[in-house]
Design a protein around this motif. Structure first.
Motif, PDB file in Angstrom:
ATOM      1  N   ASP A 130       0.817  -1.215   0.000  1.00 35.70           N
ATOM      2  CA  ASP A 130       0.000   0.000   0.000  1.00 35.70           C
ATOM      3  C   ASP A 130       0.850   1.264   0.000  1.00 35.70           C
ATOM      4  OD1 ASP A 130      -2.372  -1.373  -0.049  1.00 35.70           O
ATOM      5  OD2 ASP A 130      -2.781  -1.171   2.091  1.00 35.70           O
ATOM      6  N   PHE A 131       0.282   2.330  -0.559  1.00 34.71           N
ATOM      7  CA  PHE A 131       0.859   3.665  -0.472  1.00 34.71           C
ATOM      8  C   PHE A 131       0.054   4.424   0.587  1.00 34.71           C
ATOM      9  CE2 PHE A 131       3.600   4.702  -4.343  1.00 34.71           C
ATOM     10  CZ  PHE A 131       4.024   3.386  -4.470  1.00 34.71           C
ATOM     11  N   ILE A 132       0.768   4.903   1.610  1.00 40.09           N
ATOM     12  CA  ILE A 132       0.136   5.533   2.769  1.00 40.09           C
ATOM     13  C   ILE A 132       0.543   7.007   2.821  1.00 40.09           C
ATOM     14  CG2 ILE A 132      -0.328   5.274   5.227  1.00 40.09           C
ATOM     15  CD1 ILE A 132      -0.623   2.677   3.585  1.00 40.09           C
ATOM     16  N   PHE A 133      -0.392   7.860   3.215  1.00 37.66           N
ATOM     17  CA  PHE A 133      -0.120   9.294   3.285  1.00 37.66           C
ATOM     18  C   PHE A 133      -0.601   9.836   4.628  1.00 37.66           C
ATOM     19  CE2 PHE A 133      -1.750  13.679   1.808  1.00 37.66           C
ATOM     20  CZ  PHE A 133      -0.561  14.306   2.166  1.00 37.66           C
ATOM     21  N   GLU A 134       0.335  10.400   5.405  1.00 34.09           N
ATOM     22  CA  GLU A 134      -0.027  11.029   6.681  1.00 34.09           C
ATOM     23  C   GLU A 134       0.074  12.542   6.575  1.00 34.09           C
ATOM     24  OE1 GLU A 134       0.835  11.037  11.490  1.00 34.09           O
ATOM     25  OE2 GLU A 134       2.334  10.126  10.158  1.00 34.09           O
ATOM     26  N   ILE A 135      -0.951  13.205   7.065  1.00 29.49           N
ATOM     27  CA  ILE A 135      -0.963  14.667   7.120  1.00 29.49           C
ATOM     28  C   ILE A 135      -0.597  15.095   8.533  1.00 29.49           C
ATOM     29  CG2 ILE A 135      -2.351  16.739   6.754  1.00 29.49           C
ATOM     30  CD1 ILE A 135      -4.294  14.905   5.163  1.00 29.49           C
ATOM     31  N   GLY A 136       0.447  15.880   8.678  1.00 26.71           N
ATOM     32  CA  GLY A 136       0.849  16.352   9.996  1.00 26.71           C
ATOM     33  C   GLY A 136       1.480  15.250  10.821  1.00 26.71           C
ATOM     34  N   PHE A 137       2.683  14.814  10.436  1.00 23.26           N
ATOM     35  CA  PHE A 137       3.285  13.646  11.072  1.00 23.26           C
ATOM     36  C   PHE A 137       4.004  13.947  12.377  1.00 23.26           C
ATOM     37  CE2 PHE A 137       5.984  15.009   7.443  1.00 23.26           C
ATOM     38  CZ  PHE A 137       7.067  15.525   8.152  1.00 23.26           C
ATOM     39  N   GLY A 138       4.144  15.218  12.750  1.00 28.01           N
ATOM     40  CA  GLY A 138       4.772  15.547  14.024  1.00 28.01           C
ATOM     41  C   GLY A 138       6.175  14.983  14.130  1.00 28.01           C
ATOM     42  N   ARG A 139       6.451  14.266  15.211  1.00 26.26           N
ATOM     43  CA  ARG A 139       7.782  13.703  15.437  1.00 26.26           C
ATOM     44  C   ARG A 139       7.980  12.372  14.716  1.00 26.26           C
ATOM     45  NH1 ARG A 139      10.198  16.951  19.246  1.00 26.26           N
ATOM     46  NH2 ARG A 139      11.992  15.543  19.333  1.00 26.26           N
ATOM     47  N   GLY A 140       6.953  11.886  13.999  1.00 23.89           N
ATOM     48  CA  GLY A 140       7.131  10.752  13.107  1.00 23.89           C
ATOM     49  C   GLY A 140       6.788   9.378  13.654  1.00 23.89           C
ATOM     50  N   ASP A 141       6.089   9.303  14.794  1.00 22.55           N
ATOM     51  CA  ASP A 141       5.773   7.993  15.369  1.00 22.55           C
ATOM     52  C   ASP A 141       4.919   7.145  14.428  1.00 22.55           C
ATOM     53  OD1 ASP A 141       7.198   8.589  17.630  1.00 22.55           O
ATOM     54  OD2 ASP A 141       5.463   9.105  18.859  1.00 22.55           O
ATOM     55  N   ALA A 142       3.866   7.735  13.862  1.00 19.90           N
ATOM     56  CA  ALA A 142       2.984   6.964  12.976  1.00 19.90           C
ATOM     57  C   ALA A 142       3.661   6.644  11.646  1.00 19.90           C
ATOM     58  CB  ALA A 142       1.680   7.719  12.741  1.00 19.90           C
ATOM     59  N   LEU A 143       4.543   7.520  11.175  1.00 20.86           N
ATOM     60  CA  LEU A 143       5.311   7.211   9.964  1.00 20.86           C
ATOM     61  C   LEU A 143       6.112   5.919  10.166  1.00 20.86           C
ATOM     62  CD1 LEU A 143       6.825  10.655   8.823  1.00 20.86           C
ATOM     63  CD2 LEU A 143       4.922   9.417   7.784  1.00 20.86           C
ATOM     64  N   LYS A 144       6.704   5.785  11.345  1.00 17.30           N
ATOM     65  CA  LYS A 144       7.490   4.589  11.656  1.00 17.30           C
ATOM     66  C   LYS A 144       6.597   3.345  11.678  1.00 17.30           C
ATOM     67  CE  LYS A 144      10.916   2.806  14.940  1.00 17.30           C
ATOM     68  NZ  LYS A 144      10.301   1.494  15.180  1.00 17.30           N
ATOM     69  N   MET A 145       5.418   3.462  12.297  1.00 16.93           N
ATOM     70  CA  MET A 145       4.494   2.334  12.357  1.00 16.93           C
ATOM     71  C   MET A 145       4.087   1.881  10.954  1.00 16.93           C
ATOM     72  SD  MET A 145       1.973   3.741  15.371  1.00 16.93           S
ATOM     73  CE  MET A 145       2.655   4.607  16.795  1.00 16.93           C
ATOM     74  N   CYS A 146       3.818   2.838  10.091  1.00 21.32           N
ATOM     75  CA  CYS A 146       3.435   2.509   8.711  1.00 21.32           C
ATOM     76  C   CYS A 146       4.608   1.917   7.937  1.00 21.32           C
ATOM     77  CB  CYS A 146       2.906   3.750   7.996  1.00 21.32           C
ATOM     78  SG  CYS A 146       1.359   4.384   8.671  1.00 21.32           S
ATOM     79  N   PHE A 147       5.786   2.494   8.138  1.00 22.96           N
ATOM     80  CA  PHE A 147       6.986   1.989   7.452  1.00 22.96           C
ATOM     81  C   PHE A 147       7.224   0.519   7.783  1.00 22.96           C
ATOM     82  CE2 PHE A 147      11.543   1.027   7.833  1.00 22.96           C
ATOM     83  CZ  PHE A 147      11.921   1.141   6.507  1.00 22.96           C
TER      84      PHE A 147
END
Length: 267
Positions: free
Chosen positions: A61-78
């Motif tokens: 999947d291609f995932i897009f986060e708006i307003g990732f802050g310090r990046g915790d959810a980016l890491k979870m998705c990665f």
């Protein structure tokens, strides 16, 4: 004298509260910005986990986060796409948070090309082609979007989302109520009807808000919606042509921007 001291204290309190509110909405590189962003990340970490779980991400999947802050959810998705063909994209208004996330993921960005962080000062014009993402999500973001921009922003999210894709927004009323008590937010900012109405106006399907309970953080709320597999069927012909023309212009610009970034990275 007592009256002057009271007035001085009141004015100082207002200034401090205003600074906290501004830093919560848009952290800048400072001691206050560091503390507020760390607090925000810690208090929303579990909610981010539940939102990421809700999306049921596939490794392709291609995932897009708006307003990732310090990046915790980016890491979870990665972690969920790292073994497949998927990618994680994010945009953030705060230059400070952008810097923090780029440093945090410097190896992943350089070695895997599976995390991409972009600048998008105006969410009404995203630097992505039409029908790109399987999932779009955000936590604690729509509260800070201007009401007169919200529908146009949501329409732009509709454009870049694949047919059948989902939009997910995580909230926790109890935490937001505390922020309201401390004058960091106004209750009208986080009224979920703002988000629900904008999603409906942008022609999303299955727009709903659901209440959940978690043993760790208590009750939380998730707003969700989908882009229909046939998203144009409910539009009248004139509106359809207008949107198609606008989408084509945005897509040409987005593709050019993505190609330019790729060429710059290859140099």
């Amino acid at each position: 004298m007592t009256s002057r001291l009271a007035k001085l204290f009141t004015n100082s309190f207002k200034l401090a509260t205003s600074d906290l509110a501004n830093q919560y909405a848009l952290p800048v590189k400072s001691m206050t910005g560091h503390v507020v962003s760390k607090y925000g990340a810690a208090s929303s970490r579990r909610l981010n986990e539940k939102v990421v779980e809700q999306m049921r991400i596939d490794e392709n999947d291609f995932i897009f986060e708006i307003g990732f802050g310090r990046g915790d959810a980016l890491k979870m998705c990665f972690e969920r796409v790292s073994s497949g063909r998927g990618m994680v994209f994010g945009v953030e208004r705060s230059g400070y948070m952008d810097e923090v996330a780029r440093k945090r993921f410097i190896l992943e960005i350089a070695e895997t090309d599976k995390i991409r962080i972009d600048s998008a000062i105006d969410l009404r014009n995203l630097p992505y082609p039409t029908d790109l993402f399987n999932h779009i999500f955000h936590v604690d973001v729509f509260y800070f979007l201007r009401q007169d921009h919200l529908v146009d922003i949501t329409r732009e999210l509709f454009r870049v989302l694949k047919p059948g894709g989902s939009v997910t927004c995580g909230m926790q009323f109890s935490r937001l109520e505390k922020l309201t008590e401390h004058r960091i937010l106004e209750q009208s900012q986080w009224d979920p009807m703002r988000c629900l109405q904008a999603l409906e106006a942008a022609h999303f399907s299955d727009v709903q808000i659901n209440y959940h309970k978690d043993a760790e953080m208590g009750e939380y709320q998730i707003i969700s919606a989908r882009k229909s597999l046939s998203p144009i069927q409910d539009l009248d012909p004139e509106e359809l042509m207008r949107q198609l023309a606008m989408d084509m212009k945005k897509e040409r610009l987005a593709v050019a921007m993505m190609n330019n970034k790729k060429e710059a990275g290859d140099c």
